[in-house]
Write an enzyme that holds these catalytic residues in place. Sequence first.
Site, PDB file in Angstrom:
ATOM      1  N   HIS B 176      98.935  66.313 -22.900  1.00 37.89           N
ATOM      2  CA  HIS B 176      98.755  67.272 -23.991  1.00 37.89           C
ATOM      3  C   HIS B 176     100.081  67.875 -24.456  1.00 37.89           C
ATOM      4  O   HIS B 176     100.088  68.842 -25.214  1.00 37.89           O
ATOM      5  CB  HIS B 176      97.741  68.353 -23.625  1.00 37.89           C
ATOM      6  N   ASP B 261     107.033  68.787 -22.747  1.00 37.27           N
ATOM      7  CA  ASP B 261     107.793  68.679 -21.499  1.00 37.27           C
ATOM      8  C   ASP B 261     109.158  68.023 -21.685  1.00 37.27           C
ATOM      9  O   ASP B 261     109.984  68.052 -20.770  1.00 37.27           O
ATOM     10  CB  ASP B 261     106.981  67.888 -20.473  1.00 37.27           C
TER      11      ASP B 261
END
Lengths: 483, 483
Positions: B176, B261
């Site tokens: 996600h 990330d």
Amino acid sequence: MPALRIGIVGAGSAVFSLRIVSDLIKAGAFSGSEVVLMDIDDERLKSVKTLAERLVSELGVNMKFKETKNLDETIKGSDFVINTALVGGHAYLEKVRRIGEKHGYYRGIEAQEFNMVSDYYTMTNFNQLDYFVHIARKVVELSPNAWLLQAANPVFEGTTLITRMVPEVNVVGFCHGYHGVDHIAETLGLEKEKIEWQVAGFNHAIWLNKFLYDGKDGYPLIEKWRDEHSSEWKPRTPFDDYVSPMAFEMLRIYGMMPIGDTVRNSSWRYHRDLETKKKWYGEPWGGADSELGWKWYQESLQKIVELEKLIAKLVQETPPLVKVFTKDGLKKIVGEGAPEEIVEGIAQIIDPDRMSGEQHVPFMMAITGVKPERLVINIPNNGTIKEIPDDVVVEIPAIVDKEGIHPEKIDPPLTPMVIRAYLYPRMTRMELAVRAYMERNIDYIKEILYRDPRTKSDEQVESVLGEILALPENERMRKHYGI
Amino acid sequence: MPALRIGIVGAGSAVFSLRIVSDLIKAGAFSGSEVVLMDIDDERLKSVKTLAERLVSELGVNMKFKETKNLDETIKGSDFVINTALVGGHAYLEKVRRIGEKHGYYRGIEAQEFNMVSDYYTMTNFNQLDYFVHIARKVVELSPNAWLLQAANPVFEGTTLITRMVPEVNVVGFCHGYHGVDHIAETLGLEKEKIEWQVAGFNHAIWLNKFLYDGKDGYPLIEKWRDEHSSEWKPRTPFDDYVSPMAFEMLRIYGMMPIGDTVRNSSWRYHRDLETKKKWYGEPWGGADSELGWKWYQESLQKIVELEKLIAKLVQETPPLVKVFTKDGLKKIVGEGAPEEIVEGIAQIIDPDRMSGEQHVPFMMAITGVKPERLVINIPNNGTIKEIPDDVVVEIPAIVDKEGIHPEKIDPPLTPMVIRAYLYPRMTRMELAVRAYMERNIDYIKEILYRDPRTKSDEQVESVLGEILALPENERMRKHYGI
């Protein structure tokens, strides 16, 4: 039989220039040609011209020579321009290396994983890269149909840079590193005619993707030699690493033999310090790029320069070149201590049966339609090696004829380990160096250093680069990067 | 309206499992479906099942649940298999990290340039990779037409490994992280509906190649915010790095915004030590992957587990979920100190208007023909991102419908700096890790460590790997590598 005009930039290296001239003579196809010798060193230039003229007159060949310090004159009207100049010379490179070592970078900041070759500067010899682009632009301006033969290092970064910044120029990069295949074959005692081979990769990063002997896979012969003889192996010179433990270690990891200078270009694991280098590249030098090996090489270079001066003087006095340029004759001049390679290289000049092994004249013969040739050259990839971007210059075998350059199909392909674990990291450093120049962004050079295992802090990067940039030689570099 | 059978491997995470169940309910399309919950932890599995059954009964939905510890039972007859299991759990990862630190590897040997995410183990969680392959083979054997949704990390290495070793399986990797785009938009105060965007790269290495606002280039808005507000910026959690100095530093170097990330995955320059991390990722934690940030995360994980137990207990006693799963209700249970993200994530489960943001159920809706969806998924490149090999799994936006997966054209393309200076080095490490497993060659794992800037000697590599391999958990790994 075309008469050519050939400009040699950096012609002050008598051995290189005479080898090219001698190849031209032996090619037997370029009668009436003119060779323009350009260098910044008057004295060396004069002695090269003297030797070249003596050579052709002794051999009764119709060839003219011109000496100049002017680049325009070298290029204008030329069919081929060979660039072999090292701007700043080795003195500059050593100065930069010393600054690097002072700041904690063993063997200097240009010593990088997969590029350990000690005079292959991709970041800090700005003047060299800048001169590459300058010459290419001059060729487009003054002799737009000429071929630019890029022999000066760094060939990988340099040829890539030229093709990106001056896309109109006909440029090909040259290196003789692929002769490493012959060295391996010789070691194994194989007959050259029975070998079928290919190499592919980047300059100083080529791999033996194909090696057939008598029509059959030749790799088992290499492995047999390794298993039976490698324990007795000792290098004859620091450069003699073709079948070193390092070469076989790379075979083990990447699945193919590294060829030529590729063996030097391993990772830091094998270059941490002199002891480590000795283990992988052999005693006593630890390879060409250790402090010992490189000293040996620099002394050899010095010997060549002295030898050239001696020869030029001798020749002016009395004997013909055919007497001086024999192995015995040369040994009389320099004594028995002269490196075999140098003596060989000069003796070959007057040997009517041996070309120099340099590819410049064979390329000229091929592209002018005298005789098609198979050459190993550096050109943009354009799909030749799979998984390598098109605009990256690769070193690959190609058939050259008057229609142009026809890259061979690379078959079998390079192993995934060669491509993804060796060529990619090498390419990343090329990209950063080339883009730094192109985008005038010194941060890309810093990025190489930030990723360098020897870097411990940002300050270290700033201080080492700062000191190099502050050198008087780097005024143009400072300006280019707005510093 | 298809009734599905869905197997969830690693279903003991109540939050994840309930989010999937709640998405299934809200999708309003899968009445009569059965969800098979599989985990090795009996107690957690039971409480998840209790909660899930309570949820559907309270909402009056027709959906059945089964708990099992058997993988075959989870897969056989399933239309979708979601793998979210972390074999060995965080305890194993921390054990390996401690061994790494003992041998001079700050944050452990898995902390690597461009992969600093502290539970994204590509080399030493052999059991995890091995389980990925095992599940994929089981799917092919027992439910050959099923889709395997790979949610467990490392998604990049894992999905690539599965597609190479089990090419027959229908596998898609999920993450996600692309929601980072929303976080940026929110920070800038933009209206979500007016944004047009694309991201592309690898999992945890994706870049905002396209960002239009109201049809116009939106990057100036990002830069404006940076110039005006970034000096006041403070992270709310260790993971809040979307507009950190690091994110803008990556924008500066690579020419695009890193998303999700990706921001964590910079180079050692930004991760050398806690002080450096704080500078780039903000105070007080220095990002999620510092010793402080990771401690925060582990404590959060612990809080979730405790919270889940509490909720399960509470629910068995009296109130309906719709009362427990409100922000206020949850805060009453865990106190005000509970991380906002966790409370949000659970409260969303009973909010009829909000899907979880996980893509698993939208993918099921799309591929079964209920409703086409635009998703960001991990699949083999096959030409989607130029200059990336076909057999490398990329994370890209795609339209999914009952005909299959249709990757969007990545336009504009990623910058050369993103591809050649960021994705390539990341890919090289993936190749070494994946090939180590595939070829049962531990030398490729060693190769990653030899190239690690923290490695000072061969002995260091041998001793750190030796100690990790000697762990009782790694019996299968030793066998696999013939050690």
